[in-house]
Design a protein around this motif. Structure first.
Motif, short mmCIF file in Angstrom:
data_model
loop_
_atom_site.label_atom_id
_atom_site.label_comp_id
_atom_site.label_asym_id
_atom_site.label_seq_id
_atom_site.Cartn_x
_atom_site.Cartn_y
_atom_site.Cartn_z
N ALA A 222 0.57 -0.56 -0.12
CA ALA A 222 -0.13 -0.07 0.25
C ALA A 222 0.73 1.22 -0.26
CB ALA A 222 -1.04 -0.46 1.71
N LEU A 223 2.00 1.62 1.30
CA LEU A 223 2.62 2.14 0.98
C LEU A 223 3.93 2.83 -0.05
CD1 LEU A 223 4.44 4.50 3.19
CD2 LEU A 223 5.92 2.20 3.79
N LEU A 224 4.33 1.63 -0.59
CA LEU A 224 5.09 1.87 -2.45
C LEU A 224 4.47 2.37 -2.99
CD1 LEU A 224 7.42 0.80 -1.86
CD2 LEU A 224 7.34 -0.98 -3.67
N ARG A 225 2.79 1.58 -3.37
CA ARG A 225 2.02 1.61 -4.84
C ARG A 225 1.16 3.29 -4.39
NH1 ARG A 225 3.20 1.27 -7.80
NH2 ARG A 225 1.07 1.30 -9.35
N SER A 226 1.37 3.87 -2.58
CA SER A 226 0.67 5.29 -3.30
C SER A 226 1.86 6.39 -2.92
CB SER A 226 0.14 4.92 -1.11
OG SER A 226 -0.68 3.94 -1.19
N VAL A 227 2.79 5.91 -2.49
CA VAL A 227 3.92 6.84 -3.14
C VAL A 227 4.11 7.21 -4.36
CG1 VAL A 227 6.25 7.23 -2.79
CG2 VAL A 227 4.79 6.87 -0.99
N MET A 327 -2.49 9.54 1.40
CA MET A 327 -2.24 10.38 2.14
C MET A 327 -1.80 9.44 3.34
SD MET A 327 0.45 12.35 1.69
CE MET A 327 1.22 13.23 0.57
N ASN A 328 -2.95 8.82 3.36
CA ASN A 328 -4.03 8.52 4.28
C ASN A 328 -3.32 7.20 4.51
OD1 ASN A 328 -4.83 8.44 7.37
ND2 ASN A 328 -6.65 7.38 5.53
N SER A 329 -3.68 6.10 3.34
CA SER A 329 -2.76 5.28 2.94
C SER A 329 -1.75 4.75 4.32
CB SER A 329 -2.84 4.41 2.07
OG SER A 329 -3.72 3.98 1.88
N ILE A 330 -0.52 5.93 3.59
CA ILE A 330 0.84 5.76 3.51
C ILE A 330 0.98 5.92 5.68
CG2 ILE A 330 2.66 7.50 3.61
CD1 ILE A 330 1.89 8.19 0.96
N ASP B 17 -7.39 -0.38 -2.16
CA ASP B 17 -7.23 0.19 -2.48
C ASP B 17 -6.10 0.93 -4.44
OD1 ASP B 17 -9.44 2.42 -2.32
OD2 ASP B 17 -8.39 3.94 -1.24
N VAL B 18 -4.79 0.54 -3.70
CA VAL B 18 -4.06 0.41 -4.86
C VAL B 18 -3.44 -0.83 -5.45
CG1 VAL B 18 -2.81 2.39 -3.19
CG2 VAL B 18 -2.31 -0.54 -3.36
N VAL B 19 -4.92 -1.99 -6.00
CA VAL B 19 -5.01 -2.77 -6.60
C VAL B 19 -5.68 -2.00 -8.00
CG1 VAL B 19 -5.31 -4.88 -7.53
CG2 VAL B 19 -4.84 -4.48 -5.38
N VAL B 20 -7.08 -1.35 -7.09
CA VAL B 20 -7.63 -1.08 -8.57
C VAL B 20 -7.19 0.19 -9.17
CG1 VAL B 20 -10.15 0.14 -8.96
CG2 VAL B 20 -9.89 -2.49 -6.60
N ARG B 21 -6.30 1.06 -8.54
CA ARG B 21 -6.13 2.28 -9.38
C ARG B 21 -4.97 1.69 -10.42
NH1 ARG B 21 -4.90 6.95 -10.25
NH2 ARG B 21 -6.78 7.46 -9.63
#
Lengths: 502, 165
Positions: A222-227, A327-330, B17-21
């Motif tokens: 989640a962190l990596l993909r969010s960034v 940001m929240n995810s991070i 969320d990130v998978v879907v994105r």
């Protein structure tokens, strides 16, 4: 044959004895021959018949420490020689046909050194001082033979003492050797035990690592993909935002994104359907994003969604919202990883350290955190009120909690409920871990902590199945106690008592 | 025309969320459905079937509360509606057992380890969806712009030849 002097006809018998080969050779003291001779003499000399005695089983002939005025010659049966030693009334020797009893005490007048008690029915001759003296003066020949016999008897005793000494020496040497061997074995066993404990620890670690990989990889993803998303989107967003006359909406949506709650997906899907029909000009991605927002946010964004001309602004607002949400995810992911690492660090604190004053509840919480992956399908209720501190090695105790919790998971096949509570009782604190698995049958309760006991089959599960033995060892090292019982309503209940620090 | 869906099953909302994105570039052609549990996934699958649509690709986490991802995939393999759905396991767990089971019993098509490379994830999704449409769709032209054009063209050519005769 005269009956006036009881020794009258004994001289003939004495001469016979004297001339017998058996009494002259070195094996002069052939007991069998001696007994035969005495019997012969008895049949010929009524005096000897008068000296006959018999004793029943258990009858004490000579008492240790008492004066003894009789000399016994055993012809039949056995007499145990007993010596009061430190521990018991030990039988030190057995006298049989042809043996003398009371030889020393009779001659020296000193108190008897040992007791003599009939082991079987005994018969023989019993001579007192008067009879002995009479014998000596009137029948010097017989007396001489007897003295020879006495001497043989004594020298035999002496030889036996020497042999005994040699034997004792030999035995102590053997004992010494065996003791050394035993010591080596104990050292070897200790080594093996430590090796087993280490292997068990490694196995636990292996189990934990598999779970931890998942626990860390999820937030890391989640962190990596969010960034990634933010790096890609932010420059474009900033540029677009700069083109807006009023950026307060951008700000508002970004904030809304950071405070986003995750809606349930069933109602979300219905919303998506409704929205797609209502606003056919919106893309799926847009609909998905808008329907995730809460009512307040939606109200603010609504006019941009309704008007196709404002689609560009809508995209910017959606991106802002998503940026906030990432940001929240991070933040969440980072703190999850941070907590995991913290727990792991404190959980795996090396054993062998000096005991520290510890609130053991922290260790239990860390263990639960580390084992979170394993406990996913188990409803764990934790009740940890404040308890006194304990002097302990927290890393080692964590191994105990881990072993018991993993055992419970195994027993419940990873589905069920678990209860963990603590409290204090007198000078002790206790931790109770109960599950609603099948429980421990009464007939194996006493063996469950043995290192040789396991219900695990080779190749199955993890570890060596000595988790409980290891746990017991650790708890006992802390001067505590571990017990197994039945949880209320079935299942197993393990209780660990540890002395509180005063 | 019936729609071909992508289903993402992941219990952690941030990860979902990130998978879907990451897959959103496919979303206009292949609507994405999200589920946070196997239970929810089953409901969504039933709904897709009811609507007369198709499920082209399922991307599924393994370790989830309740049923595990592999259980869902094995189940999907048994149902005629989802038997041909392309199945991708997305998991952060290093355990081999689940993977072996998934490959053997669920005809798992791909296995992706977390954290994943987004380009790789999209490439795999495109690959699997290409296979799916080739097997299920008569008209492949709508997918040329978004899926593996090379493979699609080849099939289109060969189909054309067949229909010529």
């Amino acid at each position: 044959m005269s009956t006036g002097n009881p020794f009258e006809s004994a001289s003939g018998a004495a001469r016979e004895i004297k001339s017998s080969d058996a009494f002259r050779t070195r094996q002069i003291y052939n007991k069998k021959v001696f007994v035969e001779r005495v019997r012969e003499m008895m049949s010929q000399a009524p005096l000897l018949m008068k000296l006959r005695f018999t004793a029943d089983v258990g009858q004490v002939l000579i008492k240790e420490g008492a004066n003894n005025n009789s000399l016994y010659i055993i012809l039949d049966g056995y007499v145990a020689q007993l010596k009061n030693s430190f521990e018991s009334n030990a039988a030190i020797d057995m006298q049989g046909p042809g043996d003398f009893l009371g030889l020393l005490s009779f001659h020296t007048g000193e108190p008897a050194f040992t007791s003599a008690r009939a082991s079987t029915k005994v018969s023989g001759l019993k001579v007192n001082h008067h009879e002995f003296d009479e014998f000596n003066s009137k029948y010097p020949e017989i007396s001489k033979v007897l003295q020879g016999l006495v001497f043989s008897n004594l020298s035999e005793r002496y030889r036996r003492v020497v042999t005994l000494h040699i034997e004792v020496d030999h035995l102590s040497r053997q004992l010494e050797e065996e003791r050394n061997q035993l010591q080596l074995t104990v050292i070897e066993l200790e080594k093996t035990r430590n090796r087993l404990i280490n292997q068990e620890k490694m196995a636990t670690l292996g189990e934990l690592t598999a779970g931890l990989a998942h626990e860390i990889n999820n937030p890391a993803s989640a962190l990596l993909r969010s960034v990634d998303y933010l790096i890609q989107k932010l420059p474009e967003m900033l540029q677009k935002a700069a083109e807006q006359t009023d950026t307060s909406m951008v700000r508002f949506l970004f904030d809304a994104g950071t405070n986003r709650d995750y809606s349930d997906h069933i109602t979300h899907r219905e919303l998506v359907k409704k929205f797609s029909e209502k606003y056919p000009h919106l893309s799926r991605a847009q609909v998905r994003a808008i329907t995730m927002m809460n009512k307040e946010t939606y109200q603010r964004i609504r006019k941009y969604a309704e008007s196709p001309e404002l689609n560009d602004v809508l995209n910017l607002l959606i991106d802002s919202y998503q940026a906030g949400s990432f940001m929240n995810s991070i933040r969440l992911s980072t703190s999850r990883i941070e907590n995991l690492v913290k727990s792991l660090k404190s959980y795996s604190r090396q054993s062998g350290n000096k005991p520290e004053e510890t609130d053991i509840r922290n260790g239990i919480r860390e263990t639960l955190m580390i084992l979170g992956n394993r406990l996913r399908e188990i409803e764990v209720s934790v009740n940890l009120p404040e308890i006194p501190t304990v002097m302990c090695n927290i890393g080692e105790l964590n191994q105990v909690w881990t072993n018991i919790i993993i055992n419970a998971c195994d027993a419940m096949k990873d589905k069920g409920t678990m209860e963990i509570e603590c409290g204090s009782e007198g000078e002790n604190v206790f931790v109770k871990i109960s599950d609603n698995g099948p429980g421990v049958p009464d007939n194996i309760k006493s063996r469950i902590f043995d290192s040789s006991f396991t219900t695990k089959t080779a190749g199955g599960d993890f570890g060596l199945g000595i988790g409980l033995a290891v746990s017991k060892g650790i708890v006992e090292q802390h001067n505590g106690e571990i017990r197994v019982g039945d949880a209320p309503g079935g299942g197993a209940q393990f209780t660990i008592y540890l002395p509180a620090k005063n | 025309m019936s729609k071909i869906y992508i289903l993402v099953v992941e219990d952690e909302p941030e990860v979902l969320d990130v998978v879907v994105r990451d897959l959103s570039s496919l979303e206009e052609t292949f609507p994405i459905e999200m589920a946070v549990s196997v239970k929810e996934a089953r409901e969504i699958i039933a709904e897709i079937e009811e609507n007369g649509d198709k499920l082209g690709l399922a991307v599924c986490d393994h370790v989830m509360p309740g049923e595990m991802g592999v259980e869902l995939m094995i189940d999907m393999q048994k149902q005629p509606f989802t038997e041909r759905t392309r199945k991708v396991l997305l998991t952060g767990q290093a355990g081999l057992d689940a993977t072996v089971e998934a490959v053997n019993h669920a005809r798992l098509n791909r296995y992706i380890a977390k954290p994943w490379d987004p380009e790789e994830l999209v490439k795999i999704a495109i690959d699997e969806l290409t296979t799916y449409v080739i097997e299920h769709e008569k008209n492949l032209l709508p997918y040329l712009g978004i899926l593996d054009a090379e493979r699609l063209n080849e099939v289109i050519r060969s189909r054309g030849t067949v229909s010529d005769h």
